[in-house]
Design a protein around this motif. Sequence first.
Motif, PDB file in Angstrom:
ATOM      1  N   CYS A  73      18.650  51.861  37.056  1.00 25.49           N
ATOM      2  CA  CYS A  73      18.711  50.763  38.030  1.00 25.49           C
ATOM      3  C   CYS A  73      19.155  49.472  37.345  1.00 25.49           C
ATOM      4  CB  CYS A  73      17.354  50.563  38.702  1.00 25.49           C
ATOM      5  SG  CYS A  73      16.772  52.010  39.604  1.00 25.49           S
ATOM      6  N   LYS A  74      18.635  49.239  36.178  1.00 23.71           N
ATOM      7  CA  LYS A  74      19.011  48.041  35.418  1.00 23.71           C
ATOM      8  C   LYS A  74      20.485  48.092  35.037  1.00 23.71           C
ATOM      9  CE  LYS A  74      14.367  47.196  33.752  1.00 23.71           C
ATOM     10  NZ  LYS A  74      13.444  47.234  32.637  1.00 23.71           N
ATOM     11  N   GLN A  75      20.984  49.272  34.675  1.00 28.06           N
ATOM     12  CA  GLN A  75      22.396  49.403  34.321  1.00 28.06           C
ATOM     13  C   GLN A  75      23.286  49.153  35.530  1.00 28.06           C
ATOM     14  OE1 GLN A  75      23.771  49.948  31.109  1.00 28.06           O
ATOM     15  NE2 GLN A  75      25.495  49.193  32.312  1.00 28.06           N
ATOM     16  N   LEU A  76      22.907  49.682  36.693  1.00 30.20           N
ATOM     17  CA  LEU A  76      23.692  49.432  37.904  1.00 30.20           C
ATOM     18  C   LEU A  76      23.684  47.954  38.260  1.00 30.20           C
ATOM     19  CD1 LEU A  76      25.428  50.361  40.251  1.00 30.20           C
ATOM     20  CD2 LEU A  76      23.330  50.938  41.493  1.00 30.20           C
ATOM     21  N   THR A  77      22.551  47.296  38.082  1.00 28.31           N
ATOM     22  CA  THR A  77      22.476  45.856  38.341  1.00 28.31           C
ATOM     23  C   THR A  77      23.433  45.106  37.423  1.00 28.31           C
ATOM     24  OG1 THR A  77      20.174  46.034  39.058  1.00 28.31           O
ATOM     25  CG2 THR A  77      20.950  43.844  38.406  1.00 28.31           C
ATOM     26  N   ALA A  78      23.422  45.438  36.144  1.00 28.85           N
ATOM     27  CA  ALA A  78      24.320  44.784  35.185  1.00 28.85           C
ATOM     28  C   ALA A  78      25.778  45.040  35.543  1.00 28.85           C
ATOM     29  CB  ALA A  78      24.019  45.267  33.764  1.00 28.85           C
ATOM     30  N   ASN A  79      26.104  46.269  35.928  1.00 24.51           N
ATOM     31  CA  ASN A  79      27.480  46.609  36.292  1.00 24.51           C
ATOM     32  C   ASN A  79      27.905  45.875  37.563  1.00 24.51           C
ATOM     33  OD1 ASN A  79      27.447  48.289  34.094  1.00 24.51           O
ATOM     34  ND2 ASN A  79      27.441  50.189  35.253  1.00 24.51           N
ATOM     35  N   ALA A  80      26.998  45.765  38.522  1.00 27.07           N
ATOM     36  CA  ALA A  80      27.313  45.049  39.763  1.00 27.07           C
ATOM     37  C   ALA A  80      27.515  43.563  39.490  1.00 27.07           C
ATOM     38  CB  ALA A  80      26.206  45.261  40.789  1.00 27.07           C
ATOM     39  N   GLU A  81      26.666  42.985  38.642  1.00 25.94           N
ATOM     40  CA  GLU A  81      26.818  41.566  38.287  1.00 25.94           C
ATOM     41  C   GLU A  81      28.139  41.324  37.574  1.00 25.94           C
ATOM     42  OE1 GLU A  81      23.154  40.967  36.161  1.00 25.94           O
ATOM     43  OE2 GLU A  81      22.089  40.377  37.994  1.00 25.94           O
ATOM     44  N   LYS A  82      28.522  42.231  36.698  1.00 22.64           N
ATOM     45  CA  LYS A  82      29.801  42.108  35.999  1.00 22.64           C
ATOM     46  C   LYS A  82      30.960  42.189  36.981  1.00 22.64           C
ATOM     47  CE  LYS A  82      32.554  43.978  32.244  1.00 22.64           C
ATOM     48  NZ  LYS A  82      32.673  44.968  31.183  1.00 22.64           N
ATOM     49  N   ALA A  83      30.891  43.120  37.925  1.00 20.30           N
ATOM     50  CA  ALA A  83      31.956  43.270  38.925  1.00 20.30           C
ATOM     51  C   ALA A  83      32.077  42.020  39.786  1.00 20.30           C
ATOM     52  CB  ALA A  83      31.683  44.494  39.803  1.00 20.30           C
ATOM     53  N   VAL A  84      30.945  41.478  40.211  1.00 19.50           N
ATOM     54  CA  VAL A  84      30.946  40.258  41.035  1.00 19.50           C
ATOM     55  C   VAL A  84      31.568  39.103  40.258  1.00 19.50           C
ATOM     56  CG1 VAL A  84      29.423  38.515  42.049  1.00 19.50           C
ATOM     57  CG2 VAL A  84      29.039  40.932  42.535  1.00 19.50           C
ATOM     58  N   ALA A  85      31.202  38.979  38.985  1.00 18.10           N
ATOM     59  CA  ALA A  85      31.754  37.904  38.159  1.00 18.10           C
ATOM     60  C   ALA A  85      33.259  38.065  37.966  1.00 18.10           C
ATOM     61  CB  ALA A  85      31.043  37.866  36.809  1.00 18.10           C
ATOM     62  N   GLU A  86      33.696  39.293  37.700  1.00 18.96           N
ATOM     63  CA  GLU A  86      35.121  39.533  37.468  1.00 18.96           C
ATOM     64  C   GLU A  86      35.955  39.297  38.726  1.00 18.96           C
ATOM     65  OE1 GLU A  86      35.551  43.405  35.689  1.00 18.96           O
ATOM     66  OE2 GLU A  86      34.632  42.762  33.806  1.00 18.96           O
ATOM     67  N   LEU A  87      35.361  39.549  39.894  1.00 18.58           N
ATOM     68  CA  LEU A  87      36.068  39.295  41.154  1.00 18.58           C
ATOM     69  C   LEU A  87      35.951  37.840  41.599  1.00 18.58           C
ATOM     70  CD1 LEU A  87      35.120  42.495  43.199  1.00 18.58           C
ATOM     71  CD2 LEU A  87      37.353  41.933  42.237  1.00 18.58           C
ATOM     72  N   GLY A  88      35.091  37.082  40.936  1.00 13.89           N
ATOM     73  CA  GLY A  88      34.916  35.672  41.278  1.00 13.89           C
ATOM     74  C   GLY A  88      34.314  35.463  42.654  1.00 13.89           C
ATOM     75  N   LEU A  89      33.395  36.335  43.052  1.00 11.07           N
ATOM     76  CA  LEU A  89      32.833  36.258  44.396  1.00 11.07           C
ATOM     77  C   LEU A  89      31.800  35.147  44.554  1.00 11.07           C
ATOM     78  CD1 LEU A  89      32.427  40.044  45.240  1.00 11.07           C
ATOM     79  CD2 LEU A  89      34.233  38.478  45.956  1.00 11.07           C
ATOM     80  N   GLY A  90      31.130  34.776  43.490  1.00  4.37           N
ATOM     81  CA  GLY A  90      30.159  33.698  43.573  1.00  4.37           C
ATOM     82  C   GLY A  90      28.924  34.037  44.392  1.00  4.37           C
ATOM     83  N   VAL A  91      28.540  35.310  44.432  1.00  2.00           N
ATOM     84  CA  VAL A  91      27.312  35.719  45.122  1.00  2.00           C
ATOM     85  C   VAL A  91      26.360  36.347  44.113  1.00  2.00           C
ATOM     86  CG1 VAL A  91      28.442  36.075  47.350  1.00  2.00           C
ATOM     87  CG2 VAL A  91      28.228  37.977  45.780  1.00  2.00           C
ATOM     88  N   ALA A  92      25.078  36.302  44.429  1.00  2.00           N
ATOM     89  CA  ALA A  92      24.075  36.890  43.548  1.00  2.00           C
ATOM     90  C   ALA A  92      23.871  38.361  43.905  1.00  2.00           C
ATOM     91  CB  ALA A  92      22.755  36.140  43.690  1.00  2.00           C
ATOM     92  N   VAL A  93      23.527  39.132  42.899  1.00  2.00           N
ATOM     93  CA  VAL A  93      23.163  40.531  43.109  1.00  2.00           C
ATOM     94  C   VAL A  93      21.646  40.570  43.239  1.00  2.00           C
ATOM     95  CG1 VAL A  93      23.146  42.844  42.114  1.00  2.00           C
ATOM     96  CG2 VAL A  93      25.152  41.374  41.831  1.00  2.00           C
ATOM     97  N   GLU A  94      21.179  41.038  44.378  1.00  2.00           N
ATOM     98  CA  GLU A  94      19.752  41.081  44.665  1.00  2.00           C
ATOM     99  C   GLU A  94      19.179  42.433  44.242  1.00  2.00           C
ATOM    100  OE1 GLU A  94      17.016  41.239  48.691  1.00  2.00           O
ATOM    101  OE2 GLU A  94      19.018  40.386  48.810  1.00  2.00           O
ATOM    102  N   LYS A  95      18.039  42.399  43.543  1.00  2.00           N
ATOM    103  CA  LYS A  95      17.371  43.633  43.154  1.00  2.00           C
ATOM    104  C   LYS A  95      16.258  43.910  44.159  1.00  2.00           C
ATOM    105  CE  LYS A  95      16.743  42.158  38.903  1.00  2.00           C
ATOM    106  NZ  LYS A  95      16.257  42.112  37.529  1.00  2.00           N
ATOM    107  N   VAL A  96      16.254  45.102  44.724  1.00  2.00           N
ATOM    108  CA  VAL A  96      15.231  45.512  45.679  1.00  2.00           C
ATOM    109  C   VAL A  96      14.413  46.623  45.043  1.00  2.00           C
ATOM    110  CG1 VAL A  96      14.779  46.436  47.981  1.00  2.00           C
ATOM    111  CG2 VAL A  96      16.723  44.903  47.622  1.00  2.00           C
TER     112      VAL A  96
END
Length: 77
Positions: free
Chosen positions: A13-36
């Motif tokens: 789960c932590k790895q997926l969170t890190a990968n999602a945060e990296k993808a969001v940053a690389e796309l420049g989306l400017g949104v937070a990745v929420e952990k549920v």
Amino acid sequence: MRIQVLGTGCARCKQLTANAEKAVAELGLGVAVEKVEDLREIMRLGVMTTPALAVDGVVKAAGKVLSPDAVKDLLRT
């Protein structure tokens, strides 16, 4: 856009969170990745296998750790 990683906090789960945060940053989306991590919320979304990734309340992948590129592909659609 709302991006959620669903899981109890395990290493995958932590790895997926890190990968999602990296993808969001690389796309420049400017949104937070929420952990549920609340099991009731995870089950409410119909997820039986974690980790899972949801975008705007719709589960896009479950039971696997997506790479940053795979997450970017999902976010582009």
